[in-house]
Write an enzyme that holds these catalytic residues in place. Structure first.
Site, PDB file in Angstrom:
ATOM      1  N   CYS A  47      10.794   1.575  10.774  1.00  0.00           N
ATOM      2  CA  CYS A  47       9.958   0.521  11.354  1.00  0.00           C
ATOM      3  C   CYS A  47       9.181   1.007  12.564  1.00  0.00           C
ATOM      4  O   CYS A  47       7.970   0.821  12.658  1.00  0.00           O
ATOM      5  CB  CYS A  47      10.843  -0.672  11.723  1.00  0.00           C
ATOM      6  SG  CYS A  47       9.970  -1.914  12.670  1.00  0.00           S
ATOM      7  N   LYS A  55       1.875   1.072  11.484  1.00  0.00           N
ATOM      8  CA  LYS A  55       1.034   0.452  10.451  1.00  0.00           C
ATOM      9  C   LYS A  55       0.230  -0.708  11.036  1.00  0.00           C
ATOM     10  O   LYS A  55      -0.974  -0.825  10.812  1.00  0.00           O
ATOM     11  CB  LYS A  55       1.931  -0.015   9.301  1.00  0.00           C
ATOM     12  CG  LYS A  55       1.262  -0.681   8.121  1.00  0.00           C
ATOM     13  CD  LYS A  55       1.041  -2.165   8.246  1.00  0.00           C
ATOM     14  CE  LYS A  55       2.245  -2.978   8.595  1.00  0.00           C
ATOM     15  NZ  LYS A  55       3.219  -3.134   7.529  1.00  0.00           N
ATOM     16  N   ARG A 202      -0.723   0.612 -11.998  1.00  0.00           N
ATOM     17  CA  ARG A 202      -0.373   0.703 -13.424  1.00  0.00           C
ATOM     18  C   ARG A 202      -0.302  -0.656 -14.116  1.00  0.00           C
ATOM     19  O   ARG A 202      -0.452  -0.746 -15.325  1.00  0.00           O
ATOM     20  CB  ARG A 202       0.961   1.438 -13.587  1.00  0.00           C
ATOM     21  CG  ARG A 202       2.145   0.727 -12.961  1.00  0.00           C
ATOM     22  CD  ARG A 202       3.421   1.543 -13.149  1.00  0.00           C
ATOM     23  NE  ARG A 202       4.558   0.898 -12.502  1.00  0.00           N
ATOM     24  CZ  ARG A 202       5.770   1.412 -12.471  1.00  0.00           C
ATOM     25  NH1 ARG A 202       6.017   2.581 -13.038  1.00  0.00           N
ATOM     26  NH2 ARG A 202       6.754   0.772 -11.873  1.00  0.00           N
ATOM     27  N   GLY A 265       6.773   3.035  -4.061  1.00  0.00           N
ATOM     28  CA  GLY A 265       8.149   2.594  -3.881  1.00  0.00           C
ATOM     29  C   GLY A 265       8.963   3.500  -2.975  1.00  0.00           C
ATOM     30  O   GLY A 265       8.532   4.608  -2.619  1.00  0.00           O
ATOM     31  N   HIS A 439      -5.924 -29.387  15.394  1.00  0.00           N
ATOM     32  CA  HIS A 439      -7.309 -29.269  14.969  1.00  0.00           C
ATOM     33  C   HIS A 439      -8.149 -28.564  16.025  1.00  0.00           C
ATOM     34  O   HIS A 439      -7.959 -28.821  17.205  1.00  0.00           O
ATOM     35  CB  HIS A 439      -7.858 -30.683  14.720  1.00  0.00           C
ATOM     36  CG  HIS A 439      -9.230 -30.689  14.124  1.00  0.00           C
ATOM     37  ND1 HIS A 439      -9.469 -30.281  12.826  1.00  0.00           N
ATOM     38  CD2 HIS A 439     -10.426 -31.034  14.654  1.00  0.00           C
ATOM     39  CE1 HIS A 439     -10.775 -30.388  12.584  1.00  0.00           C
ATOM     40  NE2 HIS A 439     -11.373 -30.837  13.674  1.00  0.00           N
TER      41      HIS A 439
HETATM   42  P1  NDP Z   1       6.913  -1.633  -3.742  1.00  0.00           P
HETATM   43  O1  NDP Z   1       8.152  -1.577  -4.538  1.00  0.00           O
HETATM   44  O2  NDP Z   1       6.516  -2.880  -3.055  1.00  0.00           O
HETATM   45  O3  NDP Z   1       5.674  -1.184  -4.644  1.00  0.00           O
HETATM   46  C1  NDP Z   1       5.693   0.004  -5.376  1.00  0.00           C
HETATM   47  C2  NDP Z   1       4.445   0.025  -6.207  1.00  0.00           C
HETATM   48  O4  NDP Z   1       4.328   1.288  -6.861  1.00  0.00           O
HETATM   49  C3  NDP Z   1       4.451  -1.032  -7.294  1.00  0.00           C
HETATM   50  O5  NDP Z   1       3.150  -1.518  -7.444  1.00  0.00           O
HETATM   51  C4  NDP Z   1       4.901  -0.250  -8.519  1.00  0.00           C
HETATM   52  O6  NDP Z   1       4.418  -0.773  -9.717  1.00  0.00           O
HETATM   53  C5  NDP Z   1       4.261   1.095  -8.270  1.00  0.00           C
HETATM   54  N1  NDP Z   1       4.964   2.197  -8.909  1.00  0.00           N
HETATM   55  C6  NDP Z   1       6.287   2.462  -8.899  1.00  0.00           C
HETATM   56  N2  NDP Z   1       6.556   3.577  -9.605  1.00  0.00           N
HETATM   57  C7  NDP Z   1       5.379   4.035 -10.076  1.00  0.00           C
HETATM   58  C8  NDP Z   1       5.006   5.134 -10.887  1.00  0.00           C
HETATM   59  N3  NDP Z   1       5.905   5.984 -11.359  1.00  0.00           N
HETATM   60  N4  NDP Z   1       3.701   5.277 -11.186  1.00  0.00           N
HETATM   61  C9  NDP Z   1       2.785   4.399 -10.726  1.00  0.00           C
HETATM   62  N5  NDP Z   1       3.073   3.347  -9.964  1.00  0.00           N
HETATM   63  C10 NDP Z   1       4.370   3.160  -9.632  1.00  0.00           C
HETATM   64  O7  NDP Z   1       7.065  -0.408  -2.738  1.00  0.00           O
HETATM   65  P2  NDP Z   1       6.293   0.019  -1.434  1.00  0.00           P
HETATM   66  O8  NDP Z   1       6.384   1.499  -1.442  1.00  0.00           O
HETATM   67  O9  NDP Z   1       4.946  -0.603  -1.356  1.00  0.00           O
HETATM   68  O10 NDP Z   1       7.183  -0.604  -0.282  1.00  0.00           O
HETATM   69  C11 NDP Z   1       8.595  -0.443  -0.281  1.00  0.00           C
HETATM   70  C12 NDP Z   1       9.283  -1.615   0.331  1.00  0.00           C
HETATM   71  O11 NDP Z   1       9.094  -1.577   1.736  1.00  0.00           O
HETATM   72  C13 NDP Z   1       8.728  -2.977  -0.085  1.00  0.00           C
HETATM   73  O12 NDP Z   1       9.288  -3.455  -1.262  1.00  0.00           O
HETATM   74  C14 NDP Z   1       9.061  -3.834   1.092  1.00  0.00           C
HETATM   75  O13 NDP Z   1      10.359  -4.342   0.941  1.00  0.00           O
HETATM   76  C15 NDP Z   1       9.014  -2.878   2.259  1.00  0.00           C
HETATM   77  N6  NDP Z   1       7.742  -3.026   3.001  1.00  0.00           N
HETATM   78  C16 NDP Z   1       7.472  -4.197   3.638  1.00  0.00           C
HETATM   79  C17 NDP Z   1       6.303  -4.372   4.337  1.00  0.00           C
HETATM   80  C18 NDP Z   1       6.039  -5.671   5.007  1.00  0.00           C
HETATM   81  O14 NDP Z   1       6.941  -6.462   5.168  1.00  0.00           O
HETATM   82  N7  NDP Z   1       4.783  -5.950   5.382  1.00  0.00           N
HETATM   83  C19 NDP Z   1       5.316  -3.302   4.435  1.00  0.00           C
HETATM   84  C20 NDP Z   1       5.684  -2.117   3.725  1.00  0.00           C
HETATM   85  C21 NDP Z   1       6.850  -2.002   3.043  1.00  0.00           C
HETATM   86  P3  NDP Z   1       5.135  -1.998 -10.490  1.00  0.00           P
HETATM   87  O15 NDP Z   1       4.722  -3.245  -9.764  1.00  0.00           O
HETATM   88  O16 NDP Z   1       4.577  -1.913 -11.862  1.00  0.00           O
HETATM   89  O17 NDP Z   1       6.596  -1.746 -10.433  1.00  0.00           O
END
Ligand code: NDP
Length: 462
Positions: A47, A55, A202, A265, A439
C-alpha cells in the site's frame, strides 16, 4: 493469553511489515506482548511503497491535464504546460520515504523489534531471518501478495505495477494487459499524462465482478478520454528490439510499444516461507487457509491480509490484523466481518461501490428494484466536457432494503464511503428517500431518485 511465555524470544513474531503486519504488531505490543517483525523490502508494504499511496499520487498528477483544460472554460488563461515525469517521481519518492520512516518510527515507539530480512519457518515456533533463529509463542504470516505475469513468450520484457512506480522515464506508447483494478487505474493514469494507451483485456467487458452498468459506463468514458480498450483479445509474444517492443496479439495483430504493463492479478507471497516444514495448509493458489480468527490449521500460526486472499484491500488487512491482536493478546474477542465492504477503483472517472451488483442481487432470486441516474456533472455543464456520471441503487423489492450502491464519476470513493455506513446498517430505500440532499452536489442524487428504472424491453411488456 499469550503473555509471559518466556521460553520463547518473543510472544509474537510477525513476518511481513505491510499494512496488516504492522497493525497487528503494534496493537499486540500495546497489549503488552513482546513483539518482533521482519521485512525483506521496505517497511510499509504494498500500500505505502508500491500500491495505493503512490498510485493515488499518480492519479492526481494525471488529472491535472483535464483540470487545466476545464479552467480555460471558467475564464482562466492557462499558459503553456508540460509534465515532468522526473520531477513528479522525485516528489512522490520523497513522500514515500517520509511515510516509510513514519512506519518504522511507529514500530519503534510501540517497542516492536524490526528485523531486516526474509522470514523462513524452521519449525512451528522458530523463524530464521538473515541467519538468525528467532523463536516465538505465536507467529503471524503477513507477507501480502505479488503481481503475476501471464506466461506468454517474452513476458520478461513486460513490467508490472511494481516496476512502473520506478520507471526512469515516461513510456510514450503503452500496452496495458488486464481488465481489473490495476489495469484500468494505470490505463487512466498514463493516458492522462499523455502516453498513448492500448488496454487489452481477454474478456468481453472490463472490471469483471462489478455491476454491469458500472462496467459499461467506465469503458465508454475511458474510451472517450482516449484509452484504446480492446476486449476479447490477449497478447501472445513480446520481442525486444532497439526501437522498442514488438507485441504480437493472439489474433495475429502486431503492435509496437515502449512498455507492456501486465496488470493480470496478484498471487499470495508464500514461496520463501517454507510452509511445508510446518504443514500450514494452503489453497491451490498458495493462499494460507485461515478461519474467522485468522488462525491457520497450526494452532499458534495465524495469517492476515493478501496472503490469505480473502478480500485483498488495505483496510481489510488492517482490520484483520487488529482483530487478531485484540483476540489473541488483548483478551477481547473480535471477528472481522467480510460482508458489505465498500471499495473504489481510482480509474478516470473513478468508480466506487458497496454491496451487491444488480446481477448478483438478481442471482439471489428475489425481486429487485433498480434506481439509476446518468447525468453530466455540474462542473462540466460549463466546461462542456462530455463526461457522464452514473449513480445506481439496487433494492430488494420485498423488504425495501438497499442491497447495493454504485457510482462512476468524480469523487465516487468519497461519496460511497458515507453511504457504505447506511448500507452496512441495513438502510431501506425509504431511509434514503427520507434523507435531505446537500445542494448542489452530485451526491444528492442518491437521495432523490424516486423513479424505479424500467428496462425498455420490460416497458414494452408492461
Ligand atoms: P484483478 O484480479 O482485479 O484483475 C486481473 C485482471 O487480469 C483481470 O481482468 C483478469 O481477467 C486478467 N488476467 C488474469 N490472468 C490473465 C492472463 N493469463 N491473461 C490475460 N489476462 C489475465 O487483479 P489486479 O492485478 O488488477 O489487482 C489485484 C488486487 O489488488 C485486486 O483484486 C484488488 O483486490 C487489489 N487492488 C485494489 C485497488 C483498489 O482498491 N483501488 C487497486 C489495485 C488493486 P479476468 O477478469 O478474465 O479474470
Amino acid at each position: 493469553m499469550g503473555k509471559g511465555m518466556n521460553k520463547y524470544d518473543f510472544d509474537l513474531f510477525v513476518i511481513g511489515a505491510g499494512s496488516g503486519g504492522v497493525r497487528a504488531a503494534r496493537v499486540a505490543a500495546n497489549h503488552g506482548a513482546r513483539v518482533a517483525i521482519c521485512e525483506d523490502s521496505r517497511v510499509g508494504g504494498t500500500c505505502v511503497i508500491r500500491g495505493c499511496i503512490p498510485k493515488k499520487f499518480m492519479v492526481y498528477a494525471s488529472h491535472f491535464a483535464e483540470n487545466f483544460e476545464d479552467a480555460a472554460d471558467y475564464g482562466w488563461t492557462v499558459g503553456p504546460r508540460s509534465f515532468s515525469w522526473t520531477k513528479f517521481m522525485a516528489a512522490k519518492d520523497k513522500e514515500i520515504d517520509r511515510l516509510n520512516k513514519i512506519y518504522i518510527r511507529l514500530l519503534d515507539n510501540a517497542g516492536v523489534e524490526l528485523v531486516v530480512g526474509t522470514g523462513r519457518f524452521v519449525d512451528a515456533h522458530t523463524v530464521e531471518v538473515a541467519g538468525r533463529q528467532i523463536t516465538a509463542d505465536k507467529i503471524l504470516i503477513a507477507t501480502g501478495g505479488w503481481p503475476v505475469k501471464p506466461v506468454s513468450s517474452g513476458s520478461e520484457h513486460a513490467i508490472t505495477s511494481n516496476e512502473l512506480f520506478e520507471l526512469p522515464a515516461q513510456p510514450r506508447r503503452v500496452i496495458v494487459v488486464g481488465g481489473g483494478y490495476i489495469a484500468v487505474e494505470f490505463a487512466g493514469i498514463l493516458n492522462g499524462l499523455g502516453s498513448d494507451v492500448i488496454q487489452i483485456y481477454r474478456g468481453a467487458q472490463i472490471l469483471r465482478g462489478f455491476d454491469g452498468d458500472v462496467r459499461a459506463t467506465l469503458a465508454q468514458e475511458m474510451r472517450k478520454k482516449g484509452v484504446d480498450i480492446r476486449v476479447e483479445s490477449n497478447i501472445k509474444h513480446i520481442e525486444k528490439l532497439p526501437s522498442g517492443l514488438i507485441v504480437t496479439c493472439e489474433d495475429g495483430e502486431i503492435i509496437e510499444a515502449d512498455c507492456v504493463l501486465c496488470a493480470t492479478g496478484r498471487a499470495p507471497k508464500t514461496e520463501s516461507l517454507n510452509l511445508a516444514a510446518v504443514g500450514v495448509a494452503q489453497r491451490e493458489n498458495g493462499a494460507v487457509i485461515v478461519d474467522k480468527y485468522s488462525q491457520t490449521n497450526i494452532d499458534n500460526i495465524y495469517a492476515v491480509g493478501d496472503v490469505t486472499d480473502r478480500v485483498n484491500l488495505t483496510p481489510v488487512a488492517l482490520n484483520e490484523g487488529l482483530c487478531f491482536a485484540d483476540t489473541v493478546f488483548g483478551g477481547r474477542e473480535r471477528i472481522m466481518s467480510h460482508e458489505t465492504i465498500a471499495s473504489a477503483v481510482f480509474s478516470q472517472p473513478s468508480v466506487a461501490t458497496v454491496g451487491l451488483s444488480e446481477e448478483a442481487a438478481r442471482l439471489q432470486g428475489g425481486k429487485v428494484d433498480i434506481y439509476k441516474s446518468t447525468f453530466r456533472p455540474l462542473l462540466h455543464t460549463l466546461s462542456g466536457r462530455d463526461e457522464k456520471t452514473l449513480m445506481k441503487i439496487v433494492v430488494d423489492a420485498t423488504t425495501d432494503r438497499v442491497l447495493g450502491v454504485h457510482m462512476v464519476g468524480p469523487e465516487a470513493a468519497e461519496i460511497i464511503q458515507g453511504l457504505a455506513v447506511a448500507v452496512k446498517m441495513g438502510a431501506t430505500k425509504a431511509d434514503f428517500d427520507a434523507t435531505v440532499g446537500i445542494h448542489p452536489t452530485a451526491a444528492e442524487e442518491f437521495v432523490t431518485m424516486r423513479e424505479r428504472y424500467v428496462a425498455p424491453e420490460a416497458q414494452a411488456a408492461e
